[in-house]
Design a protein around this motif. Structure first.
Motif, PDB file in Angstrom:
ATOM      1  N   PHE A 281     166.779 -22.794 -17.196  1.00  0.00           N
ATOM      2  CA  PHE A 281     166.070 -21.638 -16.648  1.00  0.00           C
ATOM      3  C   PHE A 281     165.312 -20.890 -17.738  1.00  0.00           C
ATOM      4  O   PHE A 281     164.124 -20.602 -17.606  1.00  0.00           O
ATOM      5  N   TYR A 282     165.993 -20.585 -18.833  1.00  0.00           N
ATOM      6  CA  TYR A 282     165.358 -19.860 -19.924  1.00  0.00           C
ATOM      7  C   TYR A 282     164.192 -20.658 -20.511  1.00  0.00           C
ATOM      8  O   TYR A 282     163.142 -20.101 -20.850  1.00  0.00           O
ATOM      9  N   SER A 283     164.369 -21.969 -20.669  1.00  0.00           N
ATOM     10  CA  SER A 283     163.315 -22.816 -21.241  1.00  0.00           C
ATOM     11  C   SER A 283     162.087 -22.844 -20.353  1.00  0.00           C
ATOM     12  O   SER A 283     160.952 -22.710 -20.832  1.00  0.00           O
ATOM     13  N   ASN A 284     162.294 -23.018 -19.055  1.00  0.00           N
ATOM     14  CA  ASN A 284     161.164 -23.047 -18.120  1.00  0.00           C
ATOM     15  C   ASN A 284     160.406 -21.716 -18.127  1.00  0.00           C
ATOM     16  O   ASN A 284     159.167 -21.688 -18.138  1.00  0.00           O
ATOM     17  N   VAL A 285     161.156 -20.635 -18.125  1.00  0.00           N
ATOM     18  CA  VAL A 285     160.522 -19.313 -18.103  1.00  0.00           C
ATOM     19  C   VAL A 285     159.733 -19.079 -19.391  1.00  0.00           C
ATOM     20  O   VAL A 285     158.590 -18.606 -19.359  1.00  0.00           O
ATOM     21  N   PHE A 286     160.318 -19.420 -20.540  1.00  0.00           N
ATOM     22  CA  PHE A 286     159.637 -19.197 -21.813  1.00  0.00           C
ATOM     23  C   PHE A 286     158.348 -20.014 -21.905  1.00  0.00           C
ATOM     24  O   PHE A 286     157.302 -19.488 -22.324  1.00  0.00           O
ATOM     25  N   ASN A 287     158.394 -21.269 -21.546  1.00  0.00           N
ATOM     26  CA  ASN A 287     157.202 -22.120 -21.650  1.00  0.00           C
ATOM     27  C   ASN A 287     156.097 -21.677 -20.705  1.00  0.00           C
ATOM     28  O   ASN A 287     154.910 -21.747 -21.043  1.00  0.00           O
ATOM     29  N   ASN A 288     156.472 -21.211 -19.527  1.00  0.00           N
ATOM     30  CA  ASN A 288     155.460 -20.686 -18.607  1.00  0.00           C
ATOM     31  C   ASN A 288     154.849 -19.391 -19.134  1.00  0.00           C
ATOM     32  O   ASN A 288     153.639 -19.176 -19.028  1.00  0.00           O
ATOM     33  N   LEU A 289     155.692 -18.527 -19.717  1.00  0.00           N
ATOM     34  CA  LEU A 289     155.190 -17.295 -20.318  1.00  0.00           C
ATOM     35  C   LEU A 289     154.228 -17.613 -21.462  1.00  0.00           C
ATOM     36  O   LEU A 289     153.134 -17.043 -21.551  1.00  0.00           O
ATOM     37  N   SER A 290     154.628 -18.532 -22.332  1.00  0.00           N
ATOM     38  CA  SER A 290     153.792 -18.924 -23.468  1.00  0.00           C
ATOM     39  C   SER A 290     152.436 -19.437 -23.006  1.00  0.00           C
ATOM     40  O   SER A 290     151.389 -19.015 -23.510  1.00  0.00           O
ATOM     41  N   SER A 291     152.449 -20.334 -22.036  1.00  0.00           N
ATOM     42  CA  SER A 291     151.204 -20.912 -21.526  1.00  0.00           C
ATOM     43  C   SER A 291     150.296 -19.841 -20.937  1.00  0.00           C
ATOM     44  O   SER A 291     149.090 -19.798 -21.219  1.00  0.00           O
ATOM     45  N   PHE A 292     150.874 -18.941 -20.172  1.00  0.00           N
ATOM     46  CA  PHE A 292     150.089 -17.898 -19.506  1.00  0.00           C
ATOM     47  C   PHE A 292     149.442 -16.959 -20.519  1.00  0.00           C
ATOM     48  O   PHE A 292     148.258 -16.631 -20.417  1.00  0.00           O
ATOM     49  N   LEU A 293     150.209 -16.540 -21.513  1.00  0.00           N
ATOM     50  CA  LEU A 293     149.676 -15.621 -22.514  1.00  0.00           C
ATOM     51  C   LEU A 293     148.595 -16.278 -23.370  1.00  0.00           C
ATOM     52  O   LEU A 293     147.592 -15.646 -23.716  1.00  0.00           O
ATOM     53  N   LEU A 327     145.674  -9.653 -30.963  1.00  0.00           N
ATOM     54  CA  LEU A 327     146.053 -10.417 -29.776  1.00  0.00           C
ATOM     55  C   LEU A 327     147.178 -11.394 -30.102  1.00  0.00           C
ATOM     56  O   LEU A 327     148.148 -11.529 -29.348  1.00  0.00           O
ATOM     57  N   LEU A 328     147.063 -12.084 -31.233  1.00  0.00           N
ATOM     58  CA  LEU A 328     148.116 -13.008 -31.644  1.00  0.00           C
ATOM     59  C   LEU A 328     149.386 -12.246 -32.026  1.00  0.00           C
ATOM     60  O   LEU A 328     150.505 -12.741 -31.810  1.00  0.00           O
ATOM     61  N   SER A 329     149.229 -11.033 -32.563  1.00  0.00           N
ATOM     62  CA  SER A 329     150.396 -10.196 -32.849  1.00  0.00           C
ATOM     63  C   SER A 329     151.167  -9.900 -31.576  1.00  0.00           C
ATOM     64  O   SER A 329     152.403  -9.964 -31.543  1.00  0.00           O
ATOM     65  N   LEU A 330     150.437  -9.570 -30.526  1.00  0.00           N
ATOM     66  CA  LEU A 330     151.068  -9.265 -29.249  1.00  0.00           C
ATOM     67  C   LEU A 330     151.744 -10.496 -28.666  1.00  0.00           C
ATOM     68  O   LEU A 330     152.801 -10.395 -28.036  1.00  0.00           O
ATOM     69  N   LEU A 331     151.154 -11.660 -28.886  1.00  0.00           N
ATOM     70  CA  LEU A 331     151.765 -12.914 -28.429  1.00  0.00           C
ATOM     71  C   LEU A 331     153.130 -13.101 -29.063  1.00  0.00           C
ATOM     72  O   LEU A 331     154.140 -13.296 -28.369  1.00  0.00           O
ATOM     73  N   ILE A 404     166.931 -23.003 -25.957  1.00  0.00           N
ATOM     74  CA  ILE A 404     165.600 -22.995 -25.349  1.00  0.00           C
ATOM     75  C   ILE A 404     164.789 -24.165 -25.896  1.00  0.00           C
ATOM     76  O   ILE A 404     164.576 -24.264 -27.116  1.00  0.00           O
ATOM     77  N   LYS A 405     164.341 -25.030 -25.003  1.00  0.00           N
ATOM     78  CA  LYS A 405     163.532 -26.179 -25.395  1.00  0.00           C
ATOM     79  C   LYS A 405     162.062 -25.807 -25.250  1.00  0.00           C
ATOM     80  O   LYS A 405     161.523 -25.711 -24.158  1.00  0.00           O
ATOM     81  N   VAL A 406     161.407 -25.582 -26.394  1.00  0.00           N
ATOM     82  CA  VAL A 406     160.019 -25.133 -26.407  1.00  0.00           C
ATOM     83  C   VAL A 406     159.070 -26.318 -26.289  1.00  0.00           C
ATOM     84  O   VAL A 406     159.287 -27.360 -26.913  1.00  0.00           O
TER      85      VAL A 406
END
Length: 459
Positions: A281-293, A327-331, A404-406
């Motif tokens: 769950f955590y891995s899926n959420v993190f990767n989706n967040l990363s992609s979106f940002l 922007l990258l800082s916020l990422l 978390i699998k990134v």
């Protein structure tokens, strides 16, 4: 309700509040730049920075404890509220006494007006976090919109009156926070909860054990986020700080997305901390967040110059040069906050403080080295690298909480193209910038398909 669906629903609810409030605050930027000179904007930004620094210390971060303890159904919510509320009242009285002492020693313009802004902002944060802990998320989001709307209305009214612009700015802030506090007290039913006799010393001790490490953490987070203003003011001047302050507002477009999600994720991270499937769950959420940002950052870079030219006064025309690395800082800041929720969920708040110290030290050292050499952009780069360090350390330290699998391939490739976009932006290679944005979309196509599928298949 599935955990993914609940996270999505909370994200939508917080999204309505954040998008509405951030949109209003974004409208305020050109208003401020019209009425305030770069020096005046630099001054109010410094005062705002000082308020941001003072709130965690004065309030003992009790609002964070109120959220965490209220989310635990085993606790008595009325006792939690009144224990925290009494703490806020006592802190406010002490703050005013300190103000009297300061006022007798040195002359500070609008000192008590600024102090009341701090006090009501502190109360507003406490009440907001408490009702969020009760999962009154609709009221929480609605309050965000109301607060921002009141700031807009009061700012327009007072700026067009025969008042000193600095007085008008702070008075508008004060009234907005006062009405916001009244809204929460009445419409969230908090007023019925007020019973100061319910103060409990044992509960306060437990809340303090949780929140105390968050005080220095908030200060360290402030160092990475806001201390740049002081370095810029020292090395370059208030005018340079005014430019940097406006440049830092533009990434708030990205923050609309990230703040919405982080608020919803805070609840899910705590609720799912003992789940057997939390790694997936955590891995899926993190990767989706990363992609979106990453997609949002790429899109902002495509239209950055247009945004600056259209919305800001001519004297702020150079602002776009200092935005890309912010922007990258916020990422990386959001990556750090995402991973940091593991400390909060598992009541290990000392870990947050320790990792924030590392980032703060990196930030201070790099500010000294880079600002004299590269000017305002030195501060942007210093902030970016400090958050990157915090994220990497937290990823390593929290592995015993969750694995978390990134999706490193997609993330690193997207970041590479974004760095190329920044180069193209400085050399005005507009067409190539758009092509790179298209390539980033292709890299993240699997995530885009998932989002579309999730939207279409609402069941």
């Amino acid at each position: 309700m599935t955990k993914t669906k609940k996270l999505l629903i909370n994200t939508v609810i917080f999204g309505i509040g954040n998008i509405g409030s951030k949109l209003i605050l974004f409208i305020l930027i050109p208003i401020y730049t019209f009425y305030l000179s770069t020096e005046q904007y630099g001054y109010v930004d410094l005062i705002t920075t000082i308020i941001t620094l003072a709130i965690p210390t004065v309030s003992f971060c009790i609002s964070e404890a109120a959220l965490r303890f209220a989310l635990d159904n085993k606790n008595n919510h009325i006792v939690i509220f009144n224990t925290g509320f009494v703490t806020i009242i006592v802190s406010s009285v002490i703050l005013l006494l300190i103000g009297v002492i300061i006022g007798n020693i040195i002359q500070v313009d609008y000192l008590f007006l600024i102090m009341f802004v701090l006090i009501f902002q502190m109360i507003n944060i406490f009440l907001s976090q408490y009702i969020k802990g009760l999962q009154k998320n609709i009221i929480y989001s609605l309050n965000s919109i109301i607060l921002s709307f009141l700031m807009l209305i009061f700012t327009l009214v007072f700026f067009n009156m025969n008042l000193n612009v600095l007085y008008a700015y702070f008075f508008a802030q004060l009234l907005a926070y006062m009405f916001s506090v009244m809204f929460i007290m009445i419409f969230a039913g908090v007023l019925k909860t007020v019973n100061l006799t319910k103060f409990n010393m044992n509960i306060l001790k437990s809340m303090m054990i949780y929140s105390f490490p968050l005080i220095p953490n908030q200060l360290m987070w402030w160092v990475m986020n806001l201390s740049d203003r002081f370095f810029i003011s020292y090395f370059i001047g208030l005018s340079g700080n005014g430019i940097y302050a406006v440049a830092s507002k533009i990434p708030s477009i990205l923050n609309i997305v990230s703040a919405v999600f982080i608020q919803a994720w805070q609840i899910s991270a705590i609720e799912e901390k003992d789940s057997r499937e939390k790694n997936i769950f955590y891995s899926n959420v993190f990767n989706n967040l990363s992609s979106f940002l990453l997609i949002i950052i790429s899109m902002i870079l495509c239209f950055l110059k247009i945004i600056v030219d259209y919305f800001l006064a001519e004297s702020y025309g150079s602002v776009w040069r200092y935005v890309p690395f912010l922007l990258l800082s916020l990422l990386f800041s959001n990556f750090s906050m995402f991973i940091g929720m593991n400390y909060l969920a598992n009541m290990k708040t000392s870990g947050i403080f320790k990792t924030s110290i590392y980032g703060a030290v990196v930030n201070i050292v790099l500010n000294f080295l880079l600002i004299p050499q590269y000017g305002i952009n030195g501060a942007s780069i210093a902030t970016m690298l400090s958050f990157l360090v915090v994220w990497i350390i937290r990823m390593s330290e929290t592995r015993h909480f969750v694995q978390i699998k990134v999706d490193w391939m997609t993330m690193v490739s997207s970041l590479t193209f974004i760095l190329l976009q920044i180069v193209c932006l400085y050399f005005s290679l507009v067409v190539i910038n758009y092509i790179l944005f298209g390539l980033i979309l292709l890299l993240n196509i699997k995530y885009i398909k998932r989002w579309l599928k999730l939207i279409i298949n609402r069941d």
